[in-house]
Design a protein around this motif. Structure first.
Motif, PDB file in Angstrom:
ATOM      1  N   UNK A  13       0.819  -1.230   0.000  1.00 31.64           N
ATOM      2  CA  UNK A  13       0.000   0.000   0.000  1.00 31.64           C
ATOM      3  C   UNK A  13       0.846   1.272   0.000  1.00 31.64           C
ATOM      4  N   UNK A  14       1.901   1.313   0.842  1.00 32.29           N
ATOM      5  CA  UNK A  14       2.718   2.535   0.905  1.00 32.29           C
ATOM      6  C   UNK A  14       3.585   2.686  -0.343  1.00 32.29           C
ATOM      7  N   UNK A  15       4.085   1.574  -0.882  1.00 29.99           N
ATOM      8  CA  UNK A  15       4.852   1.652  -2.129  1.00 29.99           C
ATOM      9  C   UNK A  15       3.974   2.160  -3.268  1.00 29.99           C
ATOM     10  N   UNK A  21       2.368   9.185  -6.269  1.00 32.24           N
ATOM     11  CA  UNK A  21       2.624  10.591  -5.957  1.00 32.24           C
ATOM     12  C   UNK A  21       4.123  10.790  -5.712  1.00 32.24           C
ATOM     13  N   UNK A  22       4.903  10.978  -6.777  1.00 29.99           N
ATOM     14  CA  UNK A  22       6.362  11.135  -6.630  1.00 29.99           C
ATOM     15  C   UNK A  22       6.749  12.378  -5.827  1.00 29.99           C
ATOM     16  N   UNK A  23       5.798  13.299  -5.605  1.00 29.86           N
ATOM     17  CA  UNK A  23       6.116  14.527  -4.861  1.00 29.86           C
ATOM     18  C   UNK A  23       6.283  14.274  -3.364  1.00 29.86           C
ATOM     19  N   UNK A  24       5.866  13.097  -2.882  1.00 33.03           N
ATOM     20  CA  UNK A  24       6.029  12.792  -1.457  1.00 33.03           C
ATOM     21  C   UNK A  24       7.523  12.684  -1.145  1.00 33.03           C
ATOM     22  N   UNK A  25       8.031  13.417  -0.171  1.00 32.36           N
ATOM     23  CA  UNK A  25       9.460  13.339   0.162  1.00 32.36           C
ATOM     24  C   UNK A  25       9.879  11.926   0.547  1.00 32.36           C
ATOM     25  N   UNK A  26      11.120  11.588   0.213  1.00 32.52           N
ATOM     26  CA  UNK A  26      11.618  10.244   0.486  1.00 32.52           C
ATOM     27  C   UNK A  26      11.609   9.949   1.981  1.00 32.52           C
ATOM     28  N   UNK A  27      11.922  10.952   2.804  1.00 31.09           N
ATOM     29  CA  UNK A  27      11.995  10.742   4.245  1.00 31.09           C
ATOM     30  C   UNK A  27      10.660  10.934   4.951  1.00 31.09           C
ATOM     31  N   UNK A  66       2.017   9.573  18.471  1.00 33.04           N
ATOM     32  CA  UNK A  66       3.366   9.043  18.645  1.00 33.04           C
ATOM     33  C   UNK A  66       4.364   9.723  17.717  1.00 33.04           C
ATOM     34  N   UNK A  67       3.911  10.047  16.497  1.00 36.26           N
ATOM     35  CA  UNK A  67       4.828  10.589  15.490  1.00 36.26           C
ATOM     36  C   UNK A  67       4.128  11.762  14.802  1.00 36.26           C
ATOM     37  N   UNK A  68       4.531  12.981  15.167  1.00 39.32           N
ATOM     38  CA  UNK A  68       3.853  14.174  14.668  1.00 39.32           C
ATOM     39  C   UNK A  68       4.010  14.355  13.160  1.00 39.32           C
ATOM     40  N   UNK A  69       5.129  13.878  12.602  1.00 39.57           N
ATOM     41  CA  UNK A  69       5.350  14.067  11.169  1.00 39.57           C
ATOM     42  C   UNK A  69       4.750  12.982  10.304  1.00 39.57           C
ATOM     43  N   UNK A  70       3.923  12.128  10.896  1.00 40.80           N
ATOM     44  CA  UNK A  70       3.354  10.996  10.171  1.00 40.80           C
ATOM     45  C   UNK A  70       2.291  11.452   9.178  1.00 40.80           C
ATOM     46  N   UNK A  71       2.397  10.961   7.943  1.00 40.17           N
ATOM     47  CA  UNK A  71       1.381  11.252   6.928  1.00 40.17           C
ATOM     48  C   UNK A  71       0.405  10.094   6.884  1.00 40.17           C
ATOM     49  N   UNK A  72      -0.859  10.372   7.164  1.00 45.22           N
ATOM     50  CA  UNK A  72      -1.879   9.339   7.254  1.00 45.22           C
ATOM     51  C   UNK A  72      -2.777   9.399   6.025  1.00 45.22           C
ATOM     52  N   UNK A  73      -2.911   8.253   5.355  1.00 40.12           N
ATOM     53  CA  UNK A  73      -3.681   8.170   4.115  1.00 40.12           C
ATOM     54  C   UNK A  73      -4.691   7.035   4.249  1.00 40.12           C
ATOM     55  N   UNK A  74      -5.921   7.285   3.819  1.00 39.24           N
ATOM     56  CA  UNK A  74      -6.976   6.272   3.908  1.00 39.24           C
ATOM     57  C   UNK A  74      -6.656   5.080   3.011  1.00 39.24           C
ATOM     58  N   UNK A  75      -6.954   3.902   3.525  1.00 37.44           N
ATOM     59  CA  UNK A  75      -6.720   2.678   2.766  1.00 37.44           C
ATOM     60  C   UNK A  75      -7.629   2.621   1.543  1.00 37.44           C
ATOM     61  N   UNK A  76      -7.108   2.024   0.473  1.00 33.10           N
ATOM     62  CA  UNK A  76      -7.876   1.849  -0.759  1.00 33.10           C
ATOM     63  C   UNK A  76      -7.622   0.425  -1.239  1.00 33.10           C
ATOM     64  N   UNK A  77      -8.432  -0.511  -0.753  1.00 33.09           N
ATOM     65  CA  UNK A  77      -8.226  -1.923  -1.059  1.00 33.09           C
ATOM     66  C   UNK A  77      -8.336  -2.201  -2.557  1.00 33.09           C
TER      67      UNK A  77
END
Length: 503
Positions: A13-15, A21-27, A66-77
């Motif tokens: 899912x994350x890959x 969206x290649x604009x998402x930073x690598x880190x 737990x992690x303020x910089x976490x990007x949360x995205x809704x699942x899309x099965x």
């Protein structure tokens, strides 16, 4: 005995999200959030999120805290399933005629006869993992005697590749958790309640009480894993693929009979290709046997074709590998890769000369597992980057790359270290020692200075090489270089290397 490869995509899912969206930073850490009513939890997390303490099943609110910089995205099965199907179709065209989806996060394929073409099973699995990594996909690849064993090992062992030796299934899986048996979650939960934790404990238990309580599913999965019953892989298909098939009321097995029906299927396939204006590049013959197993033969061509005689010959040269067993009940011919093909005149009474077509020879070598290619120039001063491999019958490369200095006939894939006695910075060596043998230099030409490609790699901003053509007392001519300009250590190590040999 056929071997089965299972490819597990732990971060599918994350890959998929990163590729979309290649604009998402690598880190940037990513977590995929599933929900049911008001309940929201982490269903997938990339490596950065896991390193920060996020784990599967964690409540979404806790993960965010737990992690303020976490990007949360809704699942899309649905998107994940579509991505897995695209991966499977790609693997079908690249690796094996028998490839299937192993939902929700993997694929499975029969690689019978393919490992020796890539230097053995370990090298084949490493190549598979590397190619998926190059596409931005994390993959764990396992090979075993059965689908069940390969599936379990790919998901249980935290390595990129796992090779279970032939006959080594019991030892490989007996300590793995029962959740890897591909049983329904309720059955797994009930088995744990009874005290079962690993597959070995379950397989050592009497079958009758298990069947009485859970039905035949537990026994069936154990038998499939240990190879006691067959678990055929149903190859993926798509409406775009052209395929023709022939089922038999009475099983066939004689070589001449197989060849006769393969020839008829080729005629039907070519007719379909001609109707659509296509030529085939890769064709699979799927053999379905009475005992439920399948065997496949793949034939490839260097360019699109729809020549009945040639395609028939390519398959008849290889049908001797078919093991009919108790009999064959169905043959299917599939055009896995096809391309537009226009009719063109190949001969004329006005012209006597005709260019020799070496494509059939390339096809013969290619179907024997040999890699056939041409080399073409690339605009680069760095010698090992100045050529590239292209398809054996690819378009002619008109681009040239002129060097002012002669290049050797044989260029090593990697420069070979040598010892040299030379006056720095601009003088050629008086002698060199290569592979334990000393060569006195009688003549030399150089230096030719080659700079690193600083616009591609920061590490090559100051890197240089000084090349010399040298000739020893026997008249042998070598191409050597010194790393660096001979003065500034920042430009290179000042060590010497052998890079090529003149004819």
């Amino acid at each position: 005995m056929p071997r089965v490869v299972s490819i597990f995509f732990p971060d599918l899912p994350t890959d998929r999200i990163r590729r979309a969206d290649p604009a998402i930073p690598v880190d940037q850490a990513i977590a995929v959030i599933s929900k049911s009513g008001s309940k929201r939890w982490v269903s997938a997390a990339d490596a950065a999120a896991r390193n920060a303490g996020v784990h599967l099943g964690m409540p979404a609110a806790k993960a965010q805290a737990l992690f303020q910089g976490l990007r949360m995205i809704d699942a899309d099965a649905a998107a994940d399933a579509a991505a897995l199907e695209r991966i499977t179709m790609w693997a079908l065209s690249q690796y094996s005629p028998i490839v299937a989806v192993d939902p929700p996060d993997g694929i499975v394929m029969d690689t019978e006869g393919a490992d020796h073409l890539q230097g053995g099973e370990e090298r084949m699995l490493t190549s598979v993992a590397n190619r998926f990594r190059a596409k931005g996909l994390t993959a764990r690849v396992a090979i075993a005697d059965t689908w069940g064993a390969a599936h379990a090992c790919a998901r249980a062992i935290n390595r990129e590749t796992v090779v279970v030796p032939s006959g080594g299934t019991i030892r490989a899986v007996e300590r793995l958790p029962i959740s890897l048996l591909r049983l329904p979650e309720k059955i797994v939960g009930d088995l744990r309640t009874l005290g079962f934790r690993v597959i070995g404990e379950l397989s050592a238990t009497a079958r009758a009480p298990l069947a009485l309580r859970f039905g035949p599913e537990v026994g069936r999965r154990l038998d499939q894993m240990f190879g006691r019953i067959c678990e055929p892989i149903d190859p993926i298909r798509s409406p775009e693929l052209i395929e023709v098939s022939r089922a038999f009321a009475e099983p066939i097995g004689a070589a001449e009979t197989i060849n006769k029906y393969v020839g008829r299927l080729v005629v039907q396939l070519v007719a379909e290709l001609q109707r659509k204006g296509l030529g085939v590049r890769r064709t699979d013959l799927i053999v379905e046997k009475v005992d439920g197993t399948r065997q496949a033969i793949r034939a490839g061509t260097a360019k699109p074709v729809r020549d009945v005689a040639w395609l028939t010959k390519l398959f008849r040269d290889r049908t001797e590998k078919i093991e009919p067993g108790f009999g064959i009940e169905k043959l299917t011919l599939v055009a896995v890769m096809s391309e537009p093909l226009e009719e063109k005149q190949t001969a004329s009474s006005l012209v006597d000369d005709e260019d020799a077509d070496i494509t059939p020879l390339i096809d013969v070598f290619g179907n024997r597992g040999q890699r056939v290619y041409r080399v073409a120039p690339v605009a680069s001063d760095v010698p090992e980057r100045s050529v590239q491999r292209i398809a054996a019958v690819g378009e002619e490369v008109t681009e040239g790359w002129v060097h002012h200095w002669r290049r050797p006939v044989r260029l090593f894939a990697r420069p070979d270290p040598i010892e040299a006695i030379a006056l720095l910075p601009d003088h050629p060596p008086a002698s060199i020692t290569w592979r334990g043998k000393r060569h006195r230099v009688k003549r030399a030409d150089g230096p030719e200075r080659v700079f690193g490609e600083w616009w591609k790699r920061d590490s090559e901003f100051e890197a240089v090489r000084d090349y010399f053509v040298i000739e020893n007392e026997s008249g042998e001519r070598y191409w050597i270089f010194r790393s660096g300009d001979g003065i500034d250590p920042e430009t290179g190590s000042h060590k010497w290397f052998m890079h090529g040999i003149f004819g």
